[in-house]
Design a protein around this motif. Sequence first.
Motif, PDB file in Angstrom:
ATOM      1  N   TYR A 121      42.194  42.527  38.978  1.00 14.37           N
ATOM      2  CA  TYR A 121      41.676  41.633  40.020  1.00 14.37           C
ATOM      3  C   TYR A 121      42.600  40.439  40.240  1.00 14.37           C
ATOM      4  CZ  TYR A 121      39.840  38.818  36.124  1.00 14.37           C
ATOM      5  OH  TYR A 121      39.711  38.060  34.990  1.00 14.37           O
ATOM      6  N   TYR A 124      47.915  32.259  41.489  1.00 19.75           N
ATOM      7  CA  TYR A 124      48.076  31.963  40.065  1.00 19.75           C
ATOM      8  C   TYR A 124      49.280  32.630  39.406  1.00 19.75           C
ATOM      9  CZ  TYR A 124      43.368  30.302  40.807  1.00 19.75           C
ATOM     10  OH  TYR A 124      42.285  29.625  41.304  1.00 19.75           O
ATOM     11  N   PRO A 145      37.646  27.828  29.414  1.00 22.67           N
ATOM     12  CA  PRO A 145      38.076  29.225  29.356  1.00 22.67           C
ATOM     13  C   PRO A 145      39.232  29.594  30.269  1.00 22.67           C
ATOM     14  CG  PRO A 145      36.083  29.015  30.655  1.00 22.67           C
ATOM     15  CD  PRO A 145      36.336  27.670  30.053  1.00 22.67           C
ATOM     16  N   ALA A 146      39.548  28.728  31.253  1.00 18.44           N
ATOM     17  CA  ALA A 146      40.622  29.073  32.189  1.00 18.44           C
ATOM     18  C   ALA A 146      41.255  27.783  32.715  1.00 18.44           C
ATOM     19  CB  ALA A 146      40.068  29.883  33.360  1.00 18.44           C
ATOM     20  N   ALA A 147      42.528  27.875  33.048  1.00 16.37           N
ATOM     21  CA  ALA A 147      43.234  26.708  33.583  1.00 16.37           C
ATOM     22  C   ALA A 147      42.621  26.296  34.914  1.00 16.37           C
ATOM     23  CB  ALA A 147      44.708  27.052  33.784  1.00 16.37           C
ATOM     24  N   TYR A 186      43.670  23.848  38.300  1.00 17.28           N
ATOM     25  CA  TYR A 186      44.712  23.054  38.935  1.00 17.28           C
ATOM     26  C   TYR A 186      44.273  21.595  39.043  1.00 17.28           C
ATOM     27  CZ  TYR A 186      47.519  27.125  40.331  1.00 17.28           C
ATOM     28  OH  TYR A 186      48.329  28.225  40.339  1.00 17.28           O
ATOM     29  N   ASP A 213      43.884  30.710  29.042  1.00 14.28           N
ATOM     30  CA  ASP A 213      44.052  31.355  30.347  1.00 14.28           C
ATOM     31  C   ASP A 213      44.666  32.717  30.116  1.00 14.28           C
ATOM     32  OD1 ASP A 213      43.978  30.217  33.443  1.00 14.28           O
ATOM     33  OD2 ASP A 213      45.251  31.980  33.164  1.00 14.28           O
ATOM     34  N   ILE A 214      44.322  33.642  31.020  1.00 14.01           N
ATOM     35  CA  ILE A 214      44.797  35.016  30.858  1.00 14.01           C
ATOM     36  C   ILE A 214      46.182  35.222  31.481  1.00 14.01           C
ATOM     37  CG2 ILE A 214      43.883  36.109  32.967  1.00 14.01           C
ATOM     38  CD1 ILE A 214      42.684  38.240  30.911  1.00 14.01           C
ATOM     39  N   GLN A 264      50.156  30.411  33.821  1.00 12.74           N
ATOM     40  CA  GLN A 264      49.200  29.290  33.825  1.00 12.74           C
ATOM     41  C   GLN A 264      49.113  28.629  32.445  1.00 12.74           C
ATOM     42  OE1 GLN A 264      47.705  27.991  36.450  1.00 12.74           O
ATOM     43  NE2 GLN A 264      48.646  29.493  37.810  1.00 12.74           N
ATOM     44  N   ASP A 312      41.535  35.751  26.947  1.00 12.08           N
ATOM     45  CA  ASP A 312      40.671  36.335  27.974  1.00 12.08           C
ATOM     46  C   ASP A 312      39.269  35.741  27.812  1.00 12.08           C
ATOM     47  OD1 ASP A 312      39.103  37.877  29.630  1.00 12.08           O
ATOM     48  OD2 ASP A 312      39.764  39.807  28.817  1.00 12.08           O
ATOM     49  N   ALA A 313      38.775  35.125  28.869  1.00 10.62           N
ATOM     50  CA  ALA A 313      37.457  34.480  28.797  1.00 10.62           C
ATOM     51  C   ALA A 313      36.354  35.479  28.445  1.00 10.62           C
ATOM     52  CB  ALA A 313      37.144  33.808  30.134  1.00 10.62           C
ATOM     53  N   PHE A 323      34.795  26.690  38.033  1.00  9.60           N
ATOM     54  CA  PHE A 323      35.246  27.556  39.127  1.00  9.60           C
ATOM     55  C   PHE A 323      35.999  28.793  38.639  1.00  9.60           C
ATOM     56  CE2 PHE A 323      34.200  23.777  41.494  1.00  9.60           C
ATOM     57  CZ  PHE A 323      33.612  24.301  42.634  1.00  9.60           C
ATOM     58  N   GLU A 330      35.801  33.831  40.724  1.00 13.23           N
ATOM     59  CA  GLU A 330      37.099  34.491  40.905  1.00 13.23           C
ATOM     60  C   GLU A 330      37.200  35.810  40.157  1.00 13.23           C
ATOM     61  OE1 GLU A 330      40.360  31.801  40.283  1.00 13.23           O
ATOM     62  OE2 GLU A 330      39.904  30.761  42.150  1.00 13.23           O
TER      63      GLU A 330
HETATM   64  C1  LIG Z   1      39.533  28.499  36.641  1.00 13.18           C
HETATM   65  S1  LIG Z   1      39.971  29.591  37.846  1.00 13.18           S
HETATM   66  C2  LIG Z   1      39.948  28.650  39.330  1.00 13.18           C
HETATM   67  C3  LIG Z   1      40.015  27.181  39.272  1.00 13.18           C
HETATM   68  C4  LIG Z   1      40.157  26.438  40.551  1.00 13.18           C
HETATM   69  N1  LIG Z   1      40.202  27.284  41.717  1.00 13.18           N
HETATM   70  C5  LIG Z   1      41.382  25.580  40.469  1.00 13.18           C
HETATM   71  O1  LIG Z   1      41.365  24.556  41.031  1.00 13.18           O
HETATM   72  O2  LIG Z   1      42.342  25.894  39.789  1.00 13.18           O
HETATM   73  C6  LIG Z   1      41.665  29.931  37.844  1.00 13.18           C
HETATM   74  C7  LIG Z   1      42.256  30.474  36.546  1.00 13.18           C
HETATM   75  O3  LIG Z   1      41.462  31.477  35.968  1.00 13.18           O
HETATM   76  C8  LIG Z   1      42.333  32.329  35.248  1.00 13.18           C
HETATM   77  N2  LIG Z   1      41.610  33.538  34.854  1.00 13.18           N
HETATM   78  C9  LIG Z   1      41.148  34.539  35.641  1.00 13.18           C
HETATM   79  N3  LIG Z   1      40.522  35.465  34.912  1.00 13.18           N
HETATM   80  C10 LIG Z   1      40.546  35.022  33.612  1.00 13.18           C
HETATM   81  C11 LIG Z   1      40.047  35.527  32.396  1.00 13.18           C
HETATM   82  N4  LIG Z   1      39.391  36.703  32.328  1.00 13.18           N
HETATM   83  N5  LIG Z   1      40.263  34.817  31.268  1.00 13.18           N
HETATM   84  C12 LIG Z   1      40.926  33.632  31.305  1.00 13.18           C
HETATM   85  N6  LIG Z   1      41.437  33.121  32.426  1.00 13.18           N
HETATM   86  C13 LIG Z   1      41.244  33.798  33.583  1.00 13.18           C
HETATM   87  C14 LIG Z   1      43.491  32.514  36.205  1.00 13.18           C
HETATM   88  O4  LIG Z   1      44.657  32.972  35.571  1.00 13.18           O
HETATM   89  C15 LIG Z   1      43.636  31.105  36.785  1.00 13.18           C
HETATM   90  O5  LIG Z   1      44.593  30.349  36.101  1.00 13.18           O
END
Ligand SMILES: C[S@@+](CC[C@H](N)C(=O)[O-])C[C@H]1O[C@@H](n2cnc3c(N)ncnc32)[C@H](O)[C@@H]1O
Length: 229
Positions: A15, A24, A67-69, A71, A92-93, A97, A117-118, A134, A138
């Motif tokens: 995805y 990303y 759990p995830a980066a 911005y 972050d996966i 990032q 991985d979250a 957020f 996604e």
């Molecule tokens: C937190 S989300 C969106 C945040 C928001 N849109 C922003 O301002 O950045 C974006 C991050 O989620 C990460 N991501 C997606 N799936 C993930 C997963 N299963 N485990 C950890 N990180 C994940 C992506 O690599 C990306 O860096």
Amino acid sequence: MTPPSDSAAEVLPDYLRSVYNWAYLTPWLAPLLDRQLVVQTILWGNAQKLIDEVLSELAPGQTVFQPAAVYGDFSRQVAAAIGPGGRLEVRDIAPLQVNLTRRKLADLPQAHVAWGDAAAPAATGQFDRVACFFLLHEVPDDMKERIAPAMLSLVAPGGKAVFVDYHKPRGWHPLKPLMRRIFERLEPFAFGLWDREIEAWAGPLAQEFTWRKRTRFGGLYQVVVAERR
Ligand SMILES: C[S@@+](CC[C@H](N)C(=O)[O-])C[C@H]1O[C@@H](n2cnc3c(N)ncnc32)[C@H](O)[C@@H]1O
């Protein structure tokens, strides 16, 4: 955990590569997007208000799992709120990032960034707070079903998971038709948060928590706090 190299595509979920490659995984574009102004614009001027909702749940000295980066300034503000006596663990996966976030937080000793991985975090039950900002919108629905309980499993007794994300706006919301179009084109998994509560994505573990939801900006956003009993 040592992150794989930026080009280690095998660790990236389908995805992310198929839908979010531009946002990303593109090395020249990611640093340009990684600005508070960009986040503030994407969230219709609500970014700081939504970050403040997370900060209001934090206190100095706490341990926080992210759990995830994200911005912009989100992680720096979280790290500032818990102070040097706290600990912020960011995962972050996407290796790109991880490296960007490491650089962004390098001067904050309480912040630690690693690949992860979250849906399958290494730790359990040890954080005062989990700040999931957020991410759920996604990921595909089967990942929502794995990530939401995984986030709860990280929360210590008496601790909280704070989810901030999209929510179905009220019927009259002037941005609803536009957001529908944006989601159809760019954020296809976000509809899962219009159709179902985050609590419902969390499965049976949700019963061990007390849930509070508040919506913001005409219902376009939600702040959900799950407190472990
Ligand atoms: C937190 S989300 C969106 C945040 C928001 N849109 C922003 O301002 O950045 C974006 C991050 O989620 C990460 N991501 C997606 N799936 C993930 C997963 N299963 N485990 C950890 N990180 C994940 C992506 O690599 C990306 O860096």
